[in-house]
Enzyme design. Structure first.
Site, PDB file in Angstrom:
ATOM      1  N   ASP A 209      52.676 -78.204  56.305  1.00  0.00           N
ATOM      2  CA  ASP A 209      53.152 -76.898  55.502  1.00  0.00           C
ATOM      3  C   ASP A 209      54.115 -75.986  56.362  1.00  0.00           C
ATOM      4  OD1 ASP A 209      53.050 -74.333  53.749  1.00  0.00           O
ATOM      5  OD2 ASP A 209      51.208 -75.456  53.162  1.00  0.00           O
ATOM      6  N   PHE A 237      59.427 -79.540  53.374  1.00  0.00           N
ATOM      7  CA  PHE A 237      59.289 -80.835  52.570  1.00  0.00           C
ATOM      8  C   PHE A 237      60.242 -81.380  51.906  1.00  0.00           C
ATOM      9  CE2 PHE A 237      55.973 -78.330  49.718  1.00  0.00           C
ATOM     10  CZ  PHE A 237      57.307 -77.651  48.987  1.00  0.00           C
ATOM     11  N   HIS A 255      53.688 -78.733  40.506  1.00  0.00           N
ATOM     12  CA  HIS A 255      53.609 -77.605  39.647  1.00  0.00           C
ATOM     13  C   HIS A 255      54.411 -76.334  39.929  1.00  0.00           C
ATOM     14  CE1 HIS A 255      49.916 -74.697  40.324  1.00  0.00           C
ATOM     15  NE2 HIS A 255      50.876 -74.865  41.357  1.00  0.00           N
TER      16      HIS A 255
HETATM   17  C1  LIG Z   1      50.244 -73.296  45.644  1.00  0.00           C
HETATM   18  S1  LIG Z   1      49.897 -73.328  47.481  1.00  0.00           S
HETATM   19  C2  LIG Z   1      49.159 -74.698  47.594  1.00  0.00           C
HETATM   20  C3  LIG Z   1      48.622 -74.912  48.963  1.00  0.00           C
HETATM   21  C4  LIG Z   1      47.443 -75.927  49.103  1.00  0.00           C
HETATM   22  N1  LIG Z   1      47.859 -77.453  48.677  1.00  0.00           N
HETATM   23  C5  LIG Z   1      46.174 -75.573  48.165  1.00  0.00           C
HETATM   24  O1  LIG Z   1      45.926 -76.379  47.267  1.00  0.00           O
HETATM   25  O2  LIG Z   1      45.602 -74.853  48.276  1.00  0.00           O
HETATM   26  C6  LIG Z   1      51.806 -74.068  47.730  1.00  0.00           C
HETATM   27  C7  LIG Z   1      51.937 -74.558  49.149  1.00  0.00           C
HETATM   28  O3  LIG Z   1      53.441 -75.063  49.476  1.00  0.00           O
HETATM   29  C8  LIG Z   1      54.016 -74.538  50.526  1.00  0.00           C
HETATM   30  N2  LIG Z   1      55.380 -74.624  50.443  1.00  0.00           N
HETATM   31  C9  LIG Z   1      56.311 -73.996  49.880  1.00  0.00           C
HETATM   32  N3  LIG Z   1      57.611 -74.430  50.061  1.00  0.00           N
HETATM   33  C10 LIG Z   1      57.369 -75.249  51.268  1.00  0.00           C
HETATM   34  C11 LIG Z   1      58.113 -76.135  51.747  1.00  0.00           C
HETATM   35  N4  LIG Z   1      59.690 -76.033  51.574  1.00  0.00           N
HETATM   36  N5  LIG Z   1      57.819 -76.980  52.570  1.00  0.00           N
HETATM   37  C12 LIG Z   1      56.550 -77.144  52.834  1.00  0.00           C
HETATM   38  N6  LIG Z   1      55.617 -76.345  52.341  1.00  0.00           N
HETATM   39  C13 LIG Z   1      56.117 -75.629  51.306  1.00  0.00           C
HETATM   40  C14 LIG Z   1      53.262 -73.175  50.515  1.00  0.00           C
HETATM   41  O4  LIG Z   1      53.273 -72.682  51.954  1.00  0.00           O
HETATM   42  C15 LIG Z   1      51.968 -73.262  50.111  1.00  0.00           C
HETATM   43  O5  LIG Z   1      50.890 -73.170  51.294  1.00  0.00           O
END
Ligand SMILES: C[S@@+](CC[C@H](N)C(=O)[O-])C[C@H]1O[C@@H](n2cnc3c(N)ncnc32)[C@H](O)[C@@H]1O
Length: 345
Positions: A209, A237, A255
């Site tokens: 993350d 990512f 999403h």
């Molecule tokens: C809606 S949350 C879902 C987190 C986890 N998968 C869950 O279901 O509890 C979205 C996640 O995407 C991560 N995120 C956002 N942009 C990102 C990036 N550019 N690279 C890696 N992670 C990212 C956020 O930090 C967050 O933890």
């Protein structure tokens, strides 16, 4: 003087009642926010408390707190308005902070200072196609969380609570027993990977993350007893994801993004995964019909917050195909979420 029943034939028609209920839905939501933020469900977990005790413990104005609680009692959230002594109910229990699947942080995230104002700006998204949150806050949601650690912690806790609600359904839906190494891409603080590794003692994992999220990941992995089998990796990512996994899991990630950005993430996973690797997306799948479905409103949540969208099965199919994957199966779980399985095309 006895009260008189004034029910007459001029009562509003059923559609008017139904619409009024929908129009005023946010009154209920905001009252729930107050209860969640003040931690009222925690305060009555060992037994009922009077409104004066609750007001003293929360530093609030007792007569106003009483009115909020009385309204919530009418919705089944807490009981005991008549005696002014409030007790837990199954609904208020979900707002406790210390129960598996707690919705307290979720109530604070959705109804506090980020999502709620963004929803207030929904019209901006509808008129322009832009992200309501970004327009209001002049930054995107991830930048906001990077700059506001307390809100970020609350967001991560909300994700953890929701994850606990569906871990069992995911474990039941997909067989991880033959897998050697799984990578949870954007796995937050590790609620899901902790549960999966916990259920499969030979499985190794990588939790990936953003750096500020990974920095908070230790305690959940420790609590799940999987710290020694779960590496953590911080990164973006859109640049790359950890290599060499047999299964790549992404829960509630695709999403968050429009098709172009989602494709970029998926292509990075395609590049990183083993030849015979598998991809699992855990997402809502929007039904094609007119029936009510939570996904249709989560879709609006994505519209105002991140510019992402919820997708139909056909939309997942084409998104995955455009990123070099073949959708092999959509498993409906006992929760509102599906496990979407895909392999290299
Ligand atoms: C809606 S949350 C879902 C987190 C986890 N998968 C869950 O279901 O509890 C979205 C996640 O995407 C991560 N995120 C956002 N942009 C990102 C990036 N550019 N690279 C890696 N992670 C990212 C956020 O930090 C967050 O933890």
């Amino acid at each position: 003087m006895g009260s008189k029943d004034l029910t007459t034939q001029s009562e509003p028609a059923a559609p008017q009642f139904a619409m009024l209920q929908m129009i005023t839905g946010f009154w209920v939501s905001r009252a729930i926010y107050v209860a969640a933020k003040l931690g009222l469900a925690d305060l009555v977990k060992d037994g009922p408390k009077t409104v004066d005790e609750l007001a003293r413990l929360t530093g609030t104005h007792a007569p106003s707190l009483y009115r909020v609680l009385r309204a919530l009692v009418g919705m089944g959230v807490f009981a005991g308005a008549e005696q002014r002594r409030f007790a837990q109910t199954p609904l208020s229990e979900t707002l406790r902070s210390d129960t598996p699947g707690s919705l307290r942080s979720m109530a604070m995230v959705e109804l506090g200072q980020e999502h709620f104002p963004a929803w207030g700006n929904l019209m901006h998204s509808v008129k322009t196609g832009e992200i309501a949150f970004d327009n209001l806050f002049e930054q995107n949601a991830w930048e906001y969380y990077a700059r506001n650690p307390e809100d970020a912690r609350n967001f991560n806790d909300a994700m953890k609570g929701l994850t606990e609600m569906i871990n069992a359904a995911v474990l039941e839906a997909h067989d991880f027993s033959g897998v050697d190494k799984m990578v949870d891409v954007a796995g937050g603080t590790g609620g899901l990977i902790g549960a999966i590794l916990g259920a499969h003692p030979r499985l190794r994992g990588v939790l990936f993350d953003l750096p500020q999220v990974i920095a908070e990941a230790g305690p959940l992995l420790e609590a799940a007893g999987v710290r020694d089998r779960c590496e953590t990796a911080a990164g973006d990512f859109f640049e790359s994801v950890p290599e060499g996994g047999d299964v790549y899991v992404m829960k509630w990630i695709i999403h968050d993004w429009d098709d172009e950005k989602a494709t970029a993430i998926l292509k990075n996973i395609h590049r990183a995964m083993k030849e015979k690797g598998e991809l699992l997306l855990i997402e809502m799948v929007v039904p094609e019909g007119d029936q009510p479905d939570l996904s249709k409103f989560t879709d609006l949540n994505m519209m105002v917050m991140t510019g992402g969208r919820e997708r139909t099965e056909a939309e997942f199919n084409s998104l995955l195909a455009a990123s070099g994957f073949e959708l092999t199966r959509v498993i409906r779980t006992a929760s509102p979420f599906c496990v979407i399985e895909a392999v290299r095309a």
